[in-house]
Design a protein around this motif. Structure first.
Motif, PDB file in Angstrom:
ATOM      1  N   ASN A  36       0.845  -1.198   0.000  1.00  0.00           N
ATOM      2  CA  ASN A  36       0.000   0.000   0.000  1.00  0.00           C
ATOM      3  C   ASN A  36       0.881   1.248   0.000  1.00  0.00           C
ATOM      4  OD1 ASN A  36       0.950  -0.089   2.669  1.00  0.00           O
ATOM      5  ND2 ASN A  36      -0.920   0.833   3.468  1.00  0.00           N
ATOM      6  N   ALA A  37       2.092   1.106  -0.563  1.00  0.00           N
ATOM      7  CA  ALA A  37       3.061   2.193  -0.476  1.00  0.00           C
ATOM      8  C   ALA A  37       3.435   2.829  -1.818  1.00  0.00           C
ATOM      9  CB  ALA A  37       4.332   1.696   0.198  1.00  0.00           C
ATOM     10  N   GLU A  38       3.197   2.134  -2.927  1.00  0.00           N
ATOM     11  CA  GLU A  38       3.658   2.664  -4.206  1.00  0.00           C
ATOM     12  C   GLU A  38       2.812   2.140  -5.359  1.00  0.00           C
ATOM     13  OE1 GLU A  38       8.053   3.274  -5.361  1.00  0.00           O
ATOM     14  OE2 GLU A  38       7.493   1.358  -6.270  1.00  0.00           O
ATOM     15  N   VAL A  39       2.572   3.019  -6.331  1.00  0.00           N
ATOM     16  CA  VAL A  39       1.885   2.650  -7.569  1.00  0.00           C
ATOM     17  C   VAL A  39       2.725   3.169  -8.725  1.00  0.00           C
ATOM     18  CG1 VAL A  39      -0.188   2.925  -8.985  1.00  0.00           C
ATOM     19  CG2 VAL A  39      -0.406   2.761  -6.505  1.00  0.00           C
ATOM     20  N   ILE A  40       2.988   2.296  -9.699  1.00  0.00           N
ATOM     21  CA  ILE A  40       3.719   2.677 -10.901  1.00  0.00           C
ATOM     22  C   ILE A  40       2.756   2.590 -12.074  1.00  0.00           C
ATOM     23  CG2 ILE A  40       5.634   2.121 -12.447  1.00  0.00           C
ATOM     24  CD1 ILE A  40       7.006   0.796 -10.001  1.00  0.00           C
ATOM     25  N   VAL A  41       2.633   3.686 -12.820  1.00  0.00           N
ATOM     26  CA  VAL A  41       1.743   3.729 -13.979  1.00  0.00           C
ATOM     27  C   VAL A  41       2.592   3.982 -15.210  1.00  0.00           C
ATOM     28  CG1 VAL A  41      -0.242   4.852 -15.049  1.00  0.00           C
ATOM     29  CG2 VAL A  41      -0.138   4.641 -12.555  1.00  0.00           C
ATOM     30  N   GLU A  42       2.608   3.012 -16.127  1.00  0.00           N
ATOM     31  CA  GLU A  42       3.311   3.160 -17.396  1.00  0.00           C
ATOM     32  C   GLU A  42       2.299   3.503 -18.475  1.00  0.00           C
ATOM     33  OE1 GLU A  42       5.682  -0.251 -18.278  1.00  0.00           O
ATOM     34  OE2 GLU A  42       6.954   0.028 -16.527  1.00  0.00           O
ATOM     35  N   GLY A  43       2.683   4.349 -19.390  1.00  0.00           N
ATOM     36  CA  GLY A  43       1.779   4.815 -20.431  1.00  0.00           C
ATOM     37  C   GLY A  43       1.079   6.095 -20.009  1.00  0.00           C
ATOM     38  N   CYS A  44       1.662   6.803 -19.083  1.00  0.00           N
ATOM     39  CA  CYS A  44       1.070   8.013 -18.525  1.00  0.00           C
ATOM     40  C   CYS A  44       1.350   9.211 -19.434  1.00  0.00           C
ATOM     41  CB  CYS A  44       1.645   8.247 -17.130  1.00  0.00           C
ATOM     42  SG  CYS A  44       0.808   9.522 -16.227  1.00  0.00           S
ATOM     43  N   LEU A  45       0.297   9.990 -19.721  1.00  0.00           N
ATOM     44  CA  LEU A  45       0.433  11.168 -20.569  1.00  0.00           C
ATOM     45  C   LEU A  45       0.535  12.465 -19.778  1.00  0.00           C
ATOM     46  CD1 LEU A  45      -2.251  10.230 -23.245  1.00  0.00           C
ATOM     47  CD2 LEU A  45       0.221   9.931 -23.404  1.00  0.00           C
ATOM     48  N   ASP A  52      -2.547  15.877  -1.673  1.00  0.00           N
ATOM     49  CA  ASP A  52      -2.026  14.902  -0.703  1.00  0.00           C
ATOM     50  C   ASP A  52      -2.853  13.625  -0.647  1.00  0.00           C
ATOM     51  OD1 ASP A  52       0.052  16.533   0.021  1.00  0.00           O
ATOM     52  OD2 ASP A  52      -0.937  17.325   1.807  1.00  0.00           O
ATOM     53  N   ASP A  53      -4.137  13.719  -1.014  1.00  0.00           N
ATOM     54  CA  ASP A  53      -4.998  12.543  -0.883  1.00  0.00           C
ATOM     55  C   ASP A  53      -5.546  12.004  -2.202  1.00  0.00           C
ATOM     56  OD1 ASP A  53      -6.606  14.765  -1.176  1.00  0.00           O
ATOM     57  OD2 ASP A  53      -8.023  14.201   0.389  1.00  0.00           O
ATOM     58  N   VAL A  54      -5.315  12.699  -3.327  1.00  0.00           N
ATOM     59  CA  VAL A  54      -5.771  12.212  -4.637  1.00  0.00           C
ATOM     60  C   VAL A  54      -4.764  12.605  -5.707  1.00  0.00           C
ATOM     61  CG1 VAL A  54      -7.558  12.325  -6.425  1.00  0.00           C
ATOM     62  CG2 VAL A  54      -8.223  12.426  -4.032  1.00  0.00           C
ATOM     63  N   ILE A  55      -4.393  11.630  -6.538  1.00  0.00           N
ATOM     64  CA  ILE A  55      -3.604  11.904  -7.739  1.00  0.00           C
ATOM     65  C   ILE A  55      -4.297  11.195  -8.895  1.00  0.00           C
ATOM     66  CG2 ILE A  55      -1.413  11.514  -8.933  1.00  0.00           C
ATOM     67  CD1 ILE A  55      -0.001  11.813  -6.244  1.00  0.00           C
ATOM     68  N   SER A  56      -4.652  11.961  -9.925  1.00  0.00           N
ATOM     69  CA  SER A  56      -5.284  11.400 -11.122  1.00  0.00           C
ATOM     70  C   SER A  56      -4.329  11.553 -12.294  1.00  0.00           C
ATOM     71  CB  SER A  56      -6.597  12.110 -11.435  1.00  0.00           C
ATOM     72  OG  SER A  56      -7.544  11.862 -10.439  1.00  0.00           O
ATOM     73  N   LEU A  57      -4.134  10.451 -13.014  1.00  0.00           N
ATOM     74  CA  LEU A  57      -3.202  10.426 -14.136  1.00  0.00           C
ATOM     75  C   LEU A  57      -3.942  10.109 -15.427  1.00  0.00           C
ATOM     76  CD1 LEU A  57      -0.449   8.338 -12.329  1.00  0.00           C
ATOM     77  CD2 LEU A  57      -0.475  10.818 -12.658  1.00  0.00           C
ATOM     78  N   ASN A  58      -3.567  10.805 -16.487  1.00  0.00           N
ATOM     79  CA  ASN A  58      -4.163  10.600 -17.797  1.00  0.00           C
ATOM     80  C   ASN A  58      -3.343   9.579 -18.572  1.00  0.00           C
ATOM     81  OD1 ASN A  58      -5.797  11.042 -20.038  1.00  0.00           O
ATOM     82  ND2 ASN A  58      -4.560  12.738 -20.771  1.00  0.00           N
ATOM     83  N   THR A  59      -4.012   8.583 -19.131  1.00  0.00           N
ATOM     84  CA  THR A  59      -3.365   7.598 -19.990  1.00  0.00           C
ATOM     85  C   THR A  59      -4.136   7.576 -21.309  1.00  0.00           C
ATOM     86  OG1 THR A  59      -4.658   5.686 -19.277  1.00  0.00           O
ATOM     87  CG2 THR A  59      -2.716   6.236 -17.955  1.00  0.00           C
ATOM     88  N   PHE A  76       8.481  11.103 -12.655  1.00  0.00           N
ATOM     89  CA  PHE A  76       7.635  11.158 -13.846  1.00  0.00           C
ATOM     90  C   PHE A  76       8.552  11.357 -15.039  1.00  0.00           C
ATOM     91  CE2 PHE A  76       3.254  11.966 -15.391  1.00  0.00           C
ATOM     92  CZ  PHE A  76       3.565  12.124 -16.731  1.00  0.00           C
ATOM     93  N   GLN A  77       8.816  10.251 -15.752  1.00  0.00           N
ATOM     94  CA  GLN A  77       9.680  10.330 -16.925  1.00  0.00           C
ATOM     95  C   GLN A  77       9.378   9.205 -17.887  1.00  0.00           C
ATOM     96  OE1 GLN A  77      13.803   9.979 -15.809  1.00  0.00           O
ATOM     97  NE2 GLN A  77      13.375   8.450 -14.258  1.00  0.00           N
ATOM     98  N   ASN A  78       9.565   9.480 -19.154  1.00  0.00           N
ATOM     99  CA  ASN A  78       9.362   8.488 -20.219  1.00  0.00           C
ATOM    100  C   ASN A  78       8.007   7.804 -20.127  1.00  0.00           C
ATOM    101  OD1 ASN A  78      11.983   9.006 -21.180  1.00  0.00           O
ATOM    102  ND2 ASN A  78      12.844   7.524 -19.761  1.00  0.00           N
ATOM    103  N   GLY A  79       6.961   8.553 -19.785  1.00  0.00           N
ATOM    104  CA  GLY A  79       5.619   7.985 -19.719  1.00  0.00           C
ATOM    105  C   GLY A  79       5.356   7.129 -18.502  1.00  0.00           C
ATOM    106  N   GLN A  80       6.240   7.183 -17.524  1.00  0.00           N
ATOM    107  CA  GLN A  80       6.054   6.392 -16.306  1.00  0.00           C
ATOM    108  C   GLN A  80       5.967   7.331 -15.101  1.00  0.00           C
ATOM    109  OE1 GLN A  80       9.331   4.238 -14.236  1.00  0.00           O
ATOM    110  NE2 GLN A  80       8.133   2.422 -14.779  1.00  0.00           N
ATOM    111  N   ALA A  81       4.894   7.166 -14.325  1.00  0.00           N
ATOM    112  CA  ALA A  81       4.717   7.934 -13.093  1.00  0.00           C
ATOM    113  C   ALA A  81       4.818   6.981 -11.914  1.00  0.00           C
ATOM    114  CB  ALA A  81       3.361   8.631 -13.079  1.00  0.00           C
ATOM    115  N   VAL A  82       5.570   7.390 -10.900  1.00  0.00           N
ATOM    116  CA  VAL A  82       5.694   6.603  -9.674  1.00  0.00           C
ATOM    117  C   VAL A  82       5.084   7.434  -8.547  1.00  0.00           C
ATOM    118  CG1 VAL A  82       7.254   5.446  -8.073  1.00  0.00           C
ATOM    119  CG2 VAL A  82       7.808   5.519 -10.517  1.00  0.00           C
TER     120      VAL A  82
END
Length: 94
Positions: A36-45, A52-59, A76-82
């Protein structure tokens, strides 16, 4: 070597060389959740919402909404957000 085998070998080479998932190469999204500590999203635009309590990412095809506490984008680099923090949920929408 058949055409299908050539495509699979090329796909394997690209995923190894660039360190991305197969889905990401074709405009898809790949999401990994570590505890419950980390989320990696690949393909992020881009980032649609950041607090602090919400992060929304566009793919390319959907929005990935991460909720929790003390959230931050640590990379946040090369389409990947951590995203790190105390992750309470990950939602997918259009």
């Amino acid at each position: 070597m058949r055409n299908k085998e050539k495509k699979e070998n090329l796909l394997e080479t690209l995923t190894k060389k660039y360190g991305v998932q197969k889905e990401t190469l074709f405009g898809g999204t790949h999401v990994e959740i570590s505890s419950n500590a980390e989320v990696i999203v690949e393909g992020c635009l881009g980032v649609l919402e950041y607090s602090d309590d919400v992060i929304s990412l566009n793919t390319p095809k959907l929005t990935v909404r991460i909720t929790g506490a003390d959230l931050s984008i640590i990379s946040f680099q090369n389409g990947q957000a951590v995203v790190s923090g105390v992750i309470a949920g990950v939602d997918f929408g259009n």
